[in-house]
Design a protein around this motif. Structure first.
Motif, mmCIF file in Angstrom:
data_model
loop_
_atom_site.group_PDB
_atom_site.id
_atom_site.type_symbol
_atom_site.label_atom_id
_atom_site.label_comp_id
_atom_site.label_asym_id
_atom_site.label_seq_id
_atom_site.Cartn_x
_atom_site.Cartn_y
_atom_site.Cartn_z
ATOM 1 N N ALA A 46 0.793 -1.256 0.142
ATOM 2 C CA ALA A 46 -0.069 0.132 0.061
ATOM 3 C C ALA A 46 0.795 1.371 0.020
ATOM 4 C CB ALA A 46 -0.857 0.024 1.294
ATOM 5 N N GLY A 47 1.942 1.364 0.816
ATOM 6 C CA GLY A 47 2.656 2.261 0.663
ATOM 7 C C GLY A 47 3.358 2.854 -0.522
ATOM 8 N N GLY A 48 3.865 1.741 -1.084
ATOM 9 C CA GLY A 48 4.541 1.984 -2.656
ATOM 10 C C GLY A 48 3.200 2.375 -3.617
ATOM 11 N N GLN A 49 2.246 1.840 -3.322
ATOM 12 C CA GLN A 49 1.097 2.345 -4.427
ATOM 13 C C GLN A 49 0.605 3.727 -4.199
ATOM 14 O OE1 GLN A 49 -2.183 -0.235 -5.501
ATOM 15 N NE2 GLN A 49 -1.565 -1.793 -4.032
ATOM 16 N N GLY A 50 0.687 4.187 -2.796
ATOM 17 C CA GLY A 50 0.137 5.568 -2.583
ATOM 18 C C GLY A 50 1.266 6.482 -3.129
ATOM 19 N N LEU A 51 2.413 6.151 -2.844
ATOM 20 C CA LEU A 51 3.744 7.055 -3.249
ATOM 21 C C LEU A 51 3.605 6.979 -4.879
ATOM 22 C CD1 LEU A 51 5.812 8.732 -2.511
ATOM 23 C CD2 LEU A 51 7.296 6.645 -2.062
ATOM 24 N N PRO A 82 1.258 3.348 5.068
ATOM 25 C CA PRO A 82 -0.193 2.910 5.398
ATOM 26 C C PRO A 82 -0.317 2.787 6.886
ATOM 27 C CG PRO A 82 0.953 0.985 4.736
ATOM 28 C CD PRO A 82 1.825 2.212 4.682
ATOM 29 N N GLY A 83 0.191 3.666 7.786
ATOM 30 C CA GLY A 83 -0.215 3.591 9.247
ATOM 31 C C GLY A 83 0.660 2.609 9.922
ATOM 32 N N TYR A 116 -4.656 8.738 0.544
ATOM 33 C CA TYR A 116 -5.078 7.801 -0.565
ATOM 34 C C TYR A 116 -5.826 6.394 -0.045
ATOM 35 C CZ TYR A 116 -2.240 10.466 -3.549
ATOM 36 O OH TYR A 116 -1.787 11.613 -4.363
ATOM 37 N N ASN A 117 -6.947 6.149 -0.417
ATOM 38 C CA ASN A 117 -7.447 4.723 -0.117
ATOM 39 C C ASN A 117 -6.990 3.750 -1.024
ATOM 40 O OD1 ASN A 117 -8.846 5.705 2.351
ATOM 41 N ND2 ASN A 117 -10.505 6.552 0.812
ATOM 42 N N VAL A 118 -6.237 2.898 -0.658
ATOM 43 C CA VAL A 118 -5.431 1.790 -1.423
ATOM 44 C C VAL A 118 -5.946 0.583 -1.383
ATOM 45 C CG1 VAL A 118 -3.230 1.073 -2.254
ATOM 46 C CG2 VAL A 118 -3.531 3.347 -1.368
ATOM 47 N N PRO A 119 -6.354 -0.055 -2.481
ATOM 48 C CA PRO A 119 -6.962 -1.317 -2.094
ATOM 49 C C PRO A 119 -5.861 -2.538 -2.188
ATOM 50 C CG PRO A 119 -8.129 -0.165 -4.106
ATOM 51 C CD PRO A 119 -6.858 0.594 -3.632
ATOM 52 N N VAL A 120 -5.890 -3.301 -1.245
ATOM 53 C CA VAL A 120 -4.979 -4.393 -0.924
ATOM 54 C C VAL A 120 -5.511 -5.515 -0.730
ATOM 55 C CG1 VAL A 120 -3.146 -2.855 -0.240
ATOM 56 C CG2 VAL A 120 -4.996 -3.736 1.506
ATOM 57 N N THR A 121 -4.971 -6.610 -0.757
ATOM 58 C CA THR A 121 -5.435 -7.874 -0.131
ATOM 59 C C THR A 121 -5.469 -8.099 1.265
ATOM 60 O OG1 THR A 121 -5.319 -10.303 -0.867
ATOM 61 C CG2 THR A 121 -3.175 -9.053 -0.774
ATOM 62 N N ASP A 179 -4.478 -5.977 7.004
ATOM 63 C CA ASP A 179 -5.736 -6.312 8.025
ATOM 64 C C ASP A 179 -7.150 -5.910 7.470
ATOM 65 O OD1 ASP A 179 -4.976 -3.818 8.418
ATOM 66 O OD2 ASP A 179 -4.885 -3.658 10.500
ATOM 67 N N SER A 180 -7.092 -5.323 6.308
ATOM 68 C CA SER A 180 -8.367 -4.855 5.581
ATOM 69 C C SER A 180 -8.052 -4.696 4.327
ATOM 70 C CB SER A 180 -8.611 -3.549 6.189
ATOM 71 O OG SER A 180 -7.430 -2.221 5.766
ATOM 72 N N GLU A 181 -9.430 -4.718 3.546
ATOM 73 C CA GLU A 181 -9.074 -4.414 1.978
ATOM 74 C C GLU A 181 -8.859 -3.116 1.365
ATOM 75 O OE1 GLU A 181 -12.739 -6.319 0.640
ATOM 76 O OE2 GLU A 181 -12.274 -8.131 1.331
ATOM 77 N N ILE A 182 -8.982 -2.390 2.289
ATOM 78 C CA ILE A 182 -8.432 -0.717 2.182
ATOM 79 C C ILE A 182 -7.504 -0.201 3.061
ATOM 80 C CG2 ILE A 182 -9.525 1.464 1.417
ATOM 81 C CD1 ILE A 182 -10.198 -0.212 -0.849
ATOM 82 N N LYS A 183 -6.683 0.221 2.464
ATOM 83 C CA LYS A 183 -5.451 0.768 3.566
ATOM 84 C C LYS A 183 -5.276 2.343 3.288
ATOM 85 C CE LYS A 183 -2.904 -1.010 6.146
ATOM 86 N NZ LYS A 183 -3.173 -1.416 7.815
ATOM 87 N N ARG A 184 -5.840 2.958 4.130
ATOM 88 C CA ARG A 184 -5.669 4.574 4.072
ATOM 89 C C ARG A 184 -4.020 4.783 4.156
ATOM 90 N NH1 ARG A 184 -8.779 8.874 4.694
ATOM 91 N NH2 ARG A 184 -7.965 10.845 5.963
ATOM 92 N N THR A 185 -3.614 5.420 3.144
ATOM 93 C CA THR A 185 -2.137 5.676 2.907
ATOM 94 C C THR A 185 -1.921 6.888 2.571
ATOM 95 O OG1 THR A 185 -2.110 3.224 1.877
ATOM 96 C CG2 THR A 185 -0.078 4.749 1.518
ATOM 97 N N SER A 186 -0.984 7.486 3.357
ATOM 98 C CA SER A 186 -0.468 8.838 3.354
ATOM 99 C C SER A 186 0.968 8.993 2.576
ATOM 100 C CB SER A 186 -0.436 9.503 4.527
ATOM 101 O OG SER A 186 -1.844 9.422 5.260
#
Length: 215
Positions: free
Chosen positions: A58-63, A176-177, A192-197, A202-209
């Motif tokens: 998630a962190g890489g996707q948001g960045l 992502p926190g 960003y709200n990043v879809p993950v598996t 721990d969730s399907e969406i990670k709030r990533t800054s």
């Protein structure tokens, strides 16, 4: 002639696009591949470190999303993508117009994965299988996606990132926190709200800054 890592990567991943960065294609593992099912002991028997390069964190996707959407951050500049993993952020920086990109990761398997992913996206950049913590090669921009997951790692990289920012580098972190991310010491640029598996998180969406380290 294909190397053993390349054969393994092609057999245990499939080309796909991270959901938050659909314009980039990577060799990724998913639930359909045996790589998901291998235990730590099985990976060790193969001589394979944890395959961080096989997933779009998630962190890489948001960045990566932020860099592509704000090309002025890297355009015409020299960029280091630290702990590159799959090469996602390095690819994003190159596609956003960076003059030069160095992707660094100590995992030798990441070198092969990053090379394959760069070719798939029609870009090229240098790869360094080197521990660069503490080094300064004059990069204009330093990018780091999801690197504060471990306390020991955080304690090593934070002084280095701070020193780079103080001498004038733009240091951006995608996070992502994670527990060890020093958010109170950085400036928030975007969230960003990043879809993950769920298999990774721990969730399907990670709030990533995306954060900027103040100089």
């Amino acid at each position: 002639m294909k190397t053993e890592p390349e054969i393994f990567i092609r057999a245990n991943t499939a080309l796909g696009s991270p959901p938050h960065v659909p314009e980039i294609r990577l060799h990724l593992a998913d639930e359909a591949h045996e790589l998901w099912l291998k235990t730590e002991e099985e990976l060790d028997a193969l001589g394979l470190p944890p395959p961080f390069w096989a997933f779009a964190w998630a962190g890489g996707q948001g960045l990566a999303r932020h860099v592509i959407d704000h090309k002025d951050l890297v355009e015409g500049k020299s960029v280091l993508d630290f702990a590159t993993g799959s090469g996602l952020v390095a690819i994003a920086a190159k596609r956003a117009g960076a003059a030069s990109v160095t992707a660094a990761d100590i995992d030798p398997w990441a070198a092969t994965a990053t090379r394959l992913n760069a070719v798939e996206n029609g870009v090229s950049f240098d790869f360094r299988q080197t521990d660069l913590i503490g080094n300064d090669e004059g990069w204009d921009v330093v990018l780091a996606g999801d690197v504060f997951y471990d306390q020991a790692m955080a304690s090593l990289i934070w002084p280095w990132f701070s020193a780079l920012a103080q001498r004038g580098a733009l240091v951006l972190v995608g996070d992502p926190g994670r527990a060890y991310c020093p958010r109170d010491k950085m400036d928030l640029l975007a969230t960003y709200n990043v879809p993950v598996t769920r298999a990774l998180e721990d969730s399907e969406i990670k709030r990533t800054s995306v954060w900027r380290i103040a100089g």
